[in-house]
Write an enzyme that holds these catalytic residues in place. Structure first.
Site, PDB file in Angstrom:
ATOM      1  N   SER A 141       9.065   3.514   9.576  1.00 53.53           N
ATOM      2  CA  SER A 141       8.032   3.633   8.543  1.00 53.53           C
ATOM      3  C   SER A 141       7.264   2.353   8.229  1.00 53.53           C
ATOM      4  O   SER A 141       6.130   2.414   7.761  1.00 53.53           O
ATOM      5  CB  SER A 141       8.639   4.185   7.257  1.00 53.53           C
ATOM      6  OG  SER A 141       9.686   3.354   6.787  1.00 53.53           O
ATOM      7  N   GLU A 166      -0.018   3.292  -8.860  1.00 50.88           N
ATOM      8  CA  GLU A 166       1.126   2.434  -9.162  1.00 50.88           C
ATOM      9  C   GLU A 166       1.790   2.064  -7.839  1.00 50.88           C
ATOM     10  O   GLU A 166       1.543   2.713  -6.827  1.00 50.88           O
ATOM     11  CB  GLU A 166       2.136   3.130 -10.070  1.00 50.88           C
ATOM     12  CG  GLU A 166       2.166   4.637 -10.028  1.00 50.88           C
ATOM     13  CD  GLU A 166       2.368   5.263  -8.675  1.00 50.88           C
ATOM     14  OE1 GLU A 166       3.167   4.703  -7.878  1.00 50.88           O
ATOM     15  OE2 GLU A 166       1.741   6.289  -8.397  1.00 50.88           O
ATOM     16  N   LYS A 218       1.765   4.189   4.711  1.00 52.46           N
ATOM     17  CA  LYS A 218       1.099   4.519   3.452  1.00 52.46           C
ATOM     18  C   LYS A 218      -0.417   4.732   3.591  1.00 52.46           C
ATOM     19  O   LYS A 218      -0.997   5.529   2.876  1.00 52.46           O
ATOM     20  CB  LYS A 218       1.383   3.430   2.415  1.00 52.46           C
ATOM     21  CG  LYS A 218       2.879   3.327   2.101  1.00 52.46           C
ATOM     22  CD  LYS A 218       3.148   3.321   0.641  1.00 52.46           C
ATOM     23  CE  LYS A 218       4.575   3.656   0.271  1.00 52.46           C
ATOM     24  NZ  LYS A 218       5.606   2.810   0.904  1.00 52.46           N
TER      25      LYS A 218
HETATM   26  C1  LIG Z   1       7.061   3.304   0.524  1.00 52.57           C
HETATM   27  C2  LIG Z   1       7.864   3.231   1.711  1.00 52.57           C
HETATM   28  C3  LIG Z   1       8.889   4.170   1.977  1.00 52.57           C
HETATM   29  C4  LIG Z   1       9.309   5.233   0.993  1.00 52.57           C
HETATM   30  O1  LIG Z   1       8.338   6.150   0.562  1.00 52.57           O
HETATM   31  P1  LIG Z   1       8.299   7.650   1.031  1.00 52.57           P
HETATM   32  O2  LIG Z   1       7.193   8.254   0.238  1.00 52.57           O
HETATM   33  O3  LIG Z   1       9.621   8.290   0.717  1.00 52.57           O
HETATM   34  O4  LIG Z   1       8.023   7.653   2.483  1.00 52.57           O
HETATM   35  C5  LIG Z   1       9.562   4.064   3.170  1.00 52.57           C
HETATM   36  N1  LIG Z   1       9.282   3.078   4.067  1.00 52.57           N
HETATM   37  C6  LIG Z   1       8.317   2.158   3.852  1.00 52.57           C
HETATM   38  C7  LIG Z   1       8.062   1.102   4.870  1.00 52.57           C
HETATM   39  C8  LIG Z   1       7.581   2.195   2.671  1.00 52.57           C
HETATM   40  O5  LIG Z   1       6.635   1.276   2.475  1.00 52.57           O
END
Ligand SMILES: *Cc1c(COP(=O)(O)O)cnc(C)c1O
Length: 397
Positions: A375, A108, A86
């Site tokens: 992610s 948000e 993020k």
């Molecule tokens: C927020 C988040 C996501 C999902 O958000 P996308 O905008 O679809 O990438 C996926 N993995 C993690 C670790 C997150 O914090």
């Protein structure tokens, strides 16, 4: 044919009222003007490297590779400062907001990861931050709420609707119309009215650009497949974008299957939804029979959003990206497999991509190289994960 700006096939656009329209146009023009300048690029690069920790490693996960029967690299976005991808987007937008002369950020958050990443970026760029959060999500994500408060953000609960992310987005858009002169709305994913999906995708593409370079260094070629989890689609689009034109690279997008594949207990908008306008754009959304947006359901707060962003909606609809899902139970198991085999505790969101690979081994062959976009890390989900396994133990007695 060049597509109209902000349109991805039929999806996207800018469905906003007359108060918000000039604000969005101001943002679009500022982004077009400021982003390409060498000063902006240099400062952002410095922030990403020295504050964010980029480039993130591309890790050959040998034990996991053995389990799934192909060579798997994890793109380690869990190692970005804050614990997920993020910050790539929040640093970019905070830096842009500062260049636009704004003094304050609003946003948000659901899992709290985007909220934390926004306050961090706000502080790094000298901007105040206010975070709107569904009342339900505040309870579920207590540790991230504490983190945001320690960082100095104002955290405002949203009680409308069912008190989750989609309600917080509506409230924040409303708030923005009254304070846009001084305030930038820092959109957390590739969703919302144009130019947000384009801005977020641009800032997250650093993931895919690094994958491209690292794959060339390690394997001398692009991967056979890239697999990413998502809801709005920012980590997926970030990883996919530099490869979309290369049809040889298969792309998989894994959304939250929730408990079952029915609209009352799932977040799988590609399986159960249809196109509809929500939060200022035409996106693939969960809806009831009257076309009303239906709340999504999954144990993973970061995937608990009823819409898929316009770009991922288009790519899945045209078949360029395969739309997949994983159920909550499979995700908890996948988290455990990753923890036991690689010593890494993934976020529940990331667990969806891992679960998909574990449960679809036949889609990946032995000689293939696959990049799993890892992610985020699972610290924020620890309570939820442990509670799940305690209940499991009960059931097995
Ligand atoms: C927020 C988040 C996501 C999902 O958000 P996308 O905008 O679809 O990438 C996926 N993995 C993690 C670790 C997150 O914090």
């Amino acid at each position: 044919m060049k597509m109209a700006r902000g349109k991805f096939g039929d999806f996207g656009g800018r469905f906003a009222n007359e108060i918000l329209m000039p604000v969005l146009i101001e943002l679009e023009e500022a982004f077009d003007k400021i982003y390409p300048t060498p000063e902006f690029q240099d400062e952002l690069k410095n922030l990403l490297e020295n504050y964010g920790g980029r480039p993130t490693p591309l890790y050959h996960a040998e034990s996991f590779s053995e389990l799934v029967g192909c060579k798997v690299y994890l793109k380690r976005e869990d190692l970005v400062n804050g614990g997920s991808h993020k910050l790539n987007n929040t640093l970019g937008q905070a830096h842009l907001a500062k260049r636009m002369g704004k003094t304050r950020l609003i946003t948000e958050t659901a899992a709290g990861m985007h909220g934390v990443a926004t306050v961090m970026a706000g502080n790094a760029c000298g901007l105040e931050t206010e975070v709107f959060m569904g009342a339900q999500d505040i309870k579920r994500q207590a540790s991230n709420v504490k983190r945001m408060k320690l960082l100095g953000a104002k955290v405002t609960p949203v009680n409308i609707g069912s008190g989750v992310l989609k309600d917080a987005v509506s409230d924040t858009l409303r708030e923005w119309t009254s304070c846009s002169r001084t305030t930038h709305y820092l959109m957390g994913s590739t969703v919302g009215p144009h130019p947000f999906p384009e801005i977020v995708a641009t800032f997250q593409s650093v993931i895919g650009e690094e994958i491209k370079k690292q794959m060339l260094e390690k394997e001398g070629r692009p991967p056979n497949a890239i697999i990413a989890c998502g809801s709005g689609g920012s980590n997926a689009i970030g990883a996919f974008r530099p490869f979309v034109d290369n049809e040889k690279v298969r792309l998989y997008f894994v959304e939250g299957g929730g408990e079952h594949l029915d609209a009352d207990s799932s977040a799988a908008a590609f399986q159960l939804g249809k196109p509809g306008v929500i939060h200022g754009a035409l996106m693939q959304t969960l809806q009831d029979e009257h076309g009303q947006i239906k709340p999504s359901k999954t144990r993973s707060a970061g995937l608990n959003y009823p819409a898929r962003g316009p770009e991922i909606s288009h790519l899945c609809k045209t078949g360029r990206v395969k739309a997949c899902y994983a159920f909550d139970e499979e995700v908890f198991e996948a988290v455990k497999v990753m923890a036991r085999n690689e010593g890494l505790i993934p976020a529940l969101e990331t667990g969806h991509a891992i679960a998909y690979m574990l449960n679809h081994k036949d889609e990946f062959s032995e000689d293939e190289v696959v990049v799993l976009n890892y992610s985020g890390r699972g610290d924020k989900d620890l309570e939820t994960i442990l509670r799940y396994f305690e209940n499991e133990a009960w059931r097995k007695i």
